[in-house]
Design an enzyme around this catalytic site. Sequence first.
Site, mmCIF file in Angstrom:
data_model
loop_
_atom_site.group_PDB
_atom_site.id
_atom_site.type_symbol
_atom_site.label_atom_id
_atom_site.label_comp_id
_atom_site.label_asym_id
_atom_site.label_seq_id
_atom_site.Cartn_x
_atom_site.Cartn_y
_atom_site.Cartn_z
ATOM 1 N N CYS A 152 25.662 -5.947 -8.639
ATOM 2 C CA CYS A 152 24.836 -4.899 -8.027
ATOM 3 C C CYS A 152 23.401 -5.354 -7.815
ATOM 4 C CB CYS A 152 24.857 -3.657 -8.901
ATOM 5 S SG CYS A 152 24.250 -3.950 -10.585
ATOM 6 N N ASN A 174 23.686 2.815 -2.301
ATOM 7 C CA ASN A 174 24.463 2.166 -3.352
ATOM 8 C C ASN A 174 25.329 1.052 -2.767
ATOM 9 O OD1 ASN A 174 25.396 1.705 -5.927
ATOM 10 N ND2 ASN A 174 26.422 3.666 -6.176
ATOM 11 N N HIS A 194 22.908 -0.579 -13.640
ATOM 12 C CA HIS A 194 23.220 -0.715 -12.220
ATOM 13 C C HIS A 194 21.954 -0.859 -11.386
ATOM 14 C CE1 HIS A 194 25.717 -0.457 -8.743
ATOM 15 N NE2 HIS A 194 25.324 0.746 -8.364
#
Length: 398
Positions: free
Chosen positions: A62, A355, A334
């Site tokens: 991520c 995201n 994250h």
Amino acid sequence: MKKIFLSALAISATILAANAQVDLVKKASENATEAANKGFHFTNLIDLSTTPIENQGSSGTCWSYSANSFLESEMIKNGGDPIHLSKIYTVRHAYMDKANAFILMQGGLSWGDGGEGHDVINMYAKYGAIPESDYTGLVDGRKINRFGPMQKVLKNMLDSVTKIKGQIDPLAWKAAFKKVLDDSLGVVPQSFQYKGKTYTPETFAKEVVRINPDNYVEFISQNTTPYYKKAMMMASDNWAYQWDYNITPTDMTDIIDNALKHGYTVGWGADVSEPYFSWPNGVAFVPKNALTLEGKNLTRDEKAAIYNGDKTEMQITPENRQEGLEDYTTTDDHGMHIVGLAKDQDGKEFYIVKNSWGVTNQYKGFLYVSKAYVQYKTTSMLVNKNAVPKSLRRKMEL
């Protein structure tokens, strides 16, 4: 028996780390309910340009997807093409550098897929960039990242080298490590074509991306070290041992607000494991009873009640924020990308967040995050220093 058990445990930990973010997605999806966000209605106020949503797949990358997305928006703001940069090009260089640090520290370093936003800036400065179309990291017909098998091999290799304690030629283990990366992710092209011209990763960064890595600064927030001074980012994925500027929780949202107002996006690291972070429904906020909810495995109905109930948020202070860091209810889970500002049905401002889990949620890959959530659950922020308010720049001598 003890040695065998410890080795197996290390391998298991590596595999778990590689799939940690995927597990978060699955857990969130299992708890999804259509009713959960009926109480929220958003109106976008600032919606800055981004490249399309991507999916990091079964990999803990991520940090590369979010910070490279951040750089892509920086390119767009500077008048450049809206192209995807290769996230896996960044990843494999970070893994090589991290492996070298792992060996030099005789294994005293966390290993796994994870990294931080600053790793993307550091790798860009050292190794340049490649368009994603020229290096996807997908081989053998694979459509999505799957890093577990590769990481198992890499970790076993590094553990073996540390046990030998200097009895192996560094060039030999590095060549073997690179071979695993080549086999798993593909060989990096030495040159490639873009719009009819031949580039190397270095010339592409200089002539096409045209971003100065010195323009970027990272922030953390903790009350255990002086504010407006640099301090260590206390996160296991900070394998580079980066020191960042320490600011207050309200400074964080002041910086984000100023950045968005002037057309800059923000790289964002945060805890996403709380029951009041709902990826399927695309909403994260801090209910006033958040402390009683943290760490609990709620039912679907209980989770729905959070979003349909009282939306009064808990007041965030440096003290309760620090408590979350120290009791592990706030963890470095994250990396995402803050790209805009919106208001809810009550006029409260939320950030629009991009995201890297695909487009399967309520808002097709985006979500809305309250300012209280950002103040409470942020682990780090990456921003163009020109987007920082002048008053804070003076305090930190930026």
